[in-house]
Design an enzyme around this catalytic site. Structure first.
Site, PDB file in Angstrom:
ATOM      1  N   ARG A  42      -1.018   6.834   7.081  1.00  0.00           N
ATOM      2  CA  ARG A  42      -0.297   7.016   5.379  1.00  0.00           C
ATOM      3  C   ARG A  42      -1.025   7.952   5.148  1.00  0.00           C
ATOM      4  O   ARG A  42      -1.210   9.090   3.761  1.00  0.00           O
ATOM      5  CB  ARG A  42      -1.806   6.164   5.394  1.00  0.00           C
ATOM      6  N   GLU A 101       8.339   2.295  -5.903  1.00  0.00           N
ATOM      7  CA  GLU A 101       8.040   2.205  -4.289  1.00  0.00           C
ATOM      8  C   GLU A 101       8.434   3.605  -3.516  1.00  0.00           C
ATOM      9  O   GLU A 101       8.830   4.846  -3.899  1.00  0.00           O
ATOM     10  CB  GLU A 101       9.368   1.137  -4.813  1.00  0.00           C
ATOM     11  N   ASP A 102       7.954   3.105  -2.144  1.00  0.00           N
ATOM     12  CA  ASP A 102       8.046   3.849  -0.870  1.00  0.00           C
ATOM     13  C   ASP A 102       9.088   4.537  -0.983  1.00  0.00           C
ATOM     14  O   ASP A 102       9.562   5.891  -0.472  1.00  0.00           O
ATOM     15  CB  ASP A 102       6.791   4.738  -0.227  1.00  0.00           C
ATOM     16  N   ASP A 148      14.733  -0.232   2.535  1.00  0.00           N
ATOM     17  CA  ASP A 148      15.437  -0.142   3.116  1.00  0.00           C
ATOM     18  C   ASP A 148      16.389  -1.194   3.125  1.00  0.00           C
ATOM     19  O   ASP A 148      17.609  -0.745   2.738  1.00  0.00           O
ATOM     20  CB  ASP A 148      13.876  -0.167   4.390  1.00  0.00           C
ATOM     21  N   LYS A 183      16.674   4.471   2.461  1.00  0.00           N
ATOM     22  CA  LYS A 183      17.334   4.421   3.998  1.00  0.00           C
ATOM     23  C   LYS A 183      18.371   3.404   3.763  1.00  0.00           C
ATOM     24  O   LYS A 183      18.504   2.499   4.146  1.00  0.00           O
ATOM     25  CB  LYS A 183      16.195   3.453   5.088  1.00  0.00           C
ATOM     26  N   ASP A 229       3.512   3.454   7.064  1.00  0.00           N
ATOM     27  CA  ASP A 229       2.308   3.629   7.929  1.00  0.00           C
ATOM     28  C   ASP A 229       2.824   3.033   9.180  1.00  0.00           C
ATOM     29  O   ASP A 229       4.490   2.686   9.245  1.00  0.00           O
ATOM     30  CB  ASP A 229       1.657   2.685   8.014  1.00  0.00           C
ATOM     31  N   LYS A 253       0.728  -1.416   0.116  1.00  0.00           N
ATOM     32  CA  LYS A 253      -0.452  -0.217  -0.164  1.00  0.00           C
ATOM     33  C   LYS A 253       0.863   1.405  -0.218  1.00  0.00           C
ATOM     34  O   LYS A 253       0.353   2.869  -0.527  1.00  0.00           O
ATOM     35  CB  LYS A 253      -1.155  -0.346   0.994  1.00  0.00           C
ATOM     36  N   GLY A 254       2.269   1.225   0.619  1.00  0.00           N
ATOM     37  CA  GLY A 254       3.075   2.453   1.238  1.00  0.00           C
ATOM     38  C   GLY A 254       2.983   3.363  -0.229  1.00  0.00           C
ATOM     39  O   GLY A 254       3.076   4.358  -0.311  1.00  0.00           O
TER      40      GLY A 254
END
Ligand code: IMP
Ligand code: MG
Length: 173
Positions: free
Chosen positions: A161, A95-96, A99, A127, A155, A40-41
């Site tokens: 969100r 993509e959000d 990481d 990140k 989130d 969902k990000g």
């Protein structure tokens, strides 16, 4: 958990998203792409960037998860897959945040197996400090420190969100 200090404001995000869209439009000039948003990000970033991309862009989504609370489980669940055919097409994965890189690497390999003409990765946040999988990011919004952040699609346990900006999260006890 409560929202802490803003890390990236609405204005900062919008400016950078427009720059990325411009770069993408230039690079793919004369071509058509299929942009795949990772839910969902990425939903907010995706809807902002695709409306600024100036080339023919088909849309699809992958709904995956890998996090429990604030730690990546390393185990990727695919909740729903692609509806479109990507064989022979130029795929742009949106993509959000990257990481550890495990999620995006998994998705990338899964899609490469379907034989796209090309596949590039666009992510808003990187990140870098926590990277485990060495995946190449073609379009990157911002590098951020190793802090758990929420907002603009991201989130904590499915909350925050809808925050229009990106903020750190802090424990309120
Ligand atoms: P990776 O597999 O460790 O790269 O995890 C990437 C996924 O974890 C992203 O698609 C995000 O949805 C989620 N994620 C990673 N860091 C954060 C964060 O700081 N806040 C919210 N979600 C995050
Ligand atoms: Mg995500």
């Amino acid at each position: 958990m409560v929202v802490g200090k803003p890390l990236l404001t609405v204005q900062q995000i919008q400016k950078r998203v427009a720059e990325l869209a411009e770069e993408i439009s230039r690079d793919y000039e004369g071509k058509e792409i299929i942009a795949i948003g990772i839910l969902k990000g990425a939903f907010m970033f995706f809807s902002d960037i695709v409306r600024l991309i100036q080339i023919h862009t088909d849309i699809d989504f992958l709904n995956v998860s890998s996090y429990s609370k604030t730690e990546s489980s390393g185990e990727i669940k695919i909740h729903s897959g692609l509806r479109e055919e990507i064989k022979g097409r130029h795929v742009l994965l949106v993509e959000d945040i990257i990481d550890t890189g495990i999620t995006i690497e998994h998705i990338k390999n899964m899609l490469l197996a379907k034989g796209p003409a090309s596949l590039r990765i666009c992510c808003l946040l990187d990140k870098k400090a926590r990277r485990k999988a060495d995946v190449r990011i073609d379009y990157k919004g911002f590098e951020i420190p190793d802090k758990y952040i929420v907002g603009y699609g991201l989130d904590y346990e499915n909350k925050f969100r809808n925050l229009p900006y990106i903020a750190t999260l802090k424990n309120n006890i």
